[in-house]
Design an enzyme around this catalytic site. Structure first.
Site, PDB file in Angstrom:
ATOM      1  N   ALA A 112       5.429  79.174  59.330  1.00  0.00           N
ATOM      2  CA  ALA A 112       6.292  78.105  58.835  1.00  0.00           C
ATOM      3  C   ALA A 112       6.471  76.972  59.839  1.00  0.00           C
ATOM      4  O   ALA A 112       7.226  76.038  59.591  1.00  0.00           O
ATOM      5  CB  ALA A 112       7.660  78.674  58.468  1.00  0.00           C
TER       6      ALA A 112
ATOM      7  N   ASN B  64      11.046  84.836  62.298  1.00  0.00           N
ATOM      8  CA  ASN B  64       9.753  85.038  62.931  1.00  0.00           C
ATOM      9  C   ASN B  64       9.247  83.749  63.549  1.00  0.00           C
ATOM     10  O   ASN B  64       8.535  83.764  64.553  1.00  0.00           O
ATOM     11  CB  ASN B  64       8.742  85.565  61.906  1.00  0.00           C
TER      12      ASN B  64
ATOM     13  N   HIS C 109      13.206  73.188  60.110  1.00  0.00           N
ATOM     14  CA  HIS C 109      13.182  73.494  61.535  1.00  0.00           C
ATOM     15  C   HIS C 109      12.919  72.209  62.313  1.00  0.00           C
ATOM     16  O   HIS C 109      11.979  71.476  62.005  1.00  0.00           O
ATOM     17  CB  HIS C 109      12.077  74.504  61.878  1.00  0.00           C
TER      18      HIS C 109
END
Length: 272
Positions: free
Chosen positions: A125, A193, A223
């Site tokens: 991601a 993760n 993020h």
């Protein structure tokens, strides 16, 4: 002479595993799906009968390496050792999605070093991991990541339950964690993760600073990463569209796995 295809097995048949297996079933040059593993064997076989071009073997996690050159882990984090240990003992390639579980399974790297096996971590991601790894060849001063997720994407996290936070009633952003990535994975095992992958790429999870927010103002898993180093200062932002099947993970995660698999046989590889 044509190089034989690499045989691929997929461990776990949830949202990520199904997407990866489907791409392999559809056809990727140089790669051949040979087996999957699933908690519900009958359901997996039924799904393949309805959705895939043909049926594939459904095997226990620990048996996948017997028929494959590369095993992709797409299962719950606590099962990482079950699938990775026999794969690495056989000197084969293990692609790891549950990156956080590597922190509590350090012996897997020792096995890989002894047998010639390999542990590969897709970017998943996150973007920019290749740039962070490049910066780490010099000196990185600091790495900071701020993660914001729609509240439902944090449901079931031990840290949220410990807080006693009712995510269904959150109407404004709530900071759920601030500290190191190493400590965060214990409270958010299914969510972060990405933070562990960032730490492993850069200055380590203990020195990678992290904030986690339950934020009803965002629709996507977001993020923001800031890296300060002697070679470059990086500011990276990604907004991942959550998977319909599992809001804890983004749609880009299986695509990252597919990209990693393609790099194993591609005649041209871009990036680190």
């Amino acid at each position: 002479m044509k190089t034989p295809s690499l045989k691929i097995a997929v461990g776990g048949f949830g949202a990520i595993g199904k997407a990866v297996a489907a791409a392999l079933d559809a056809g990727i040059p140089g790669l051949e799906l040979v087996a999957v593993s699933a908690r519900d064997t009958a359901a997996a076989r039924d799904y393949m009968a309805r959705s895939f071009s043909r049926a594939y073997d459904v095997l226990p996690l620990e048996a996948l390496a017997d028929s494959a050159d590369v095993v992709v882990e797409c299962c719950p984090a606590h099962l990482l050792d079950t699938v990775a240990r026999p794969t690495l003992e056989a000197g084969k390639v293990m692609i790891v999605i549950s990156v956080g579980a590597l922190l509590t399974n350090a012996h897997l790297q020792d096995i890989a070093a002894r047998t010639g096996g390999r542990l590969l971590v897709p970017s998943g991601a996150l973007l920019g991991l290749d740039a962070v790894q490049a910066a780490a060849q010099g000196k990185i001063e600091s790495v900071r990541m701020v993660t914001r997720k729609p509240p439902k994407g944090l449901k079931g996290a031990p840290a949220i339950e410990k807080m006693g936070l009712d995510l269904d009633t959150v109407t404004e952003p709530v900071k759920c964690y601030a500290g190191s990535a190493a400590d965060a994975i214990e409270g958010f095992p299914a969510n972060l993760n990405v933070a562990v992958a960032l730490g492993l790429a850069g200055i380590g999870t203990k020195h990678t600073q992290l904030e986690v927010w339950a934020d009803p103002t965002v629709q996507r898993n977001t993020h923001v990463i800031e890296v300060v180093s002697d070679s470059a200062n990086l500011t990276l932002k990604i907004e991942n569209i959550p998977s319909e099947d599992n809001p804890k993970t983004g749609k880009i995660t299986p695509l990252s796995v597919i990209s990693t698999l393609k790099r194993l046989t591609a005649p041209l590889v871009i990036g680190a």
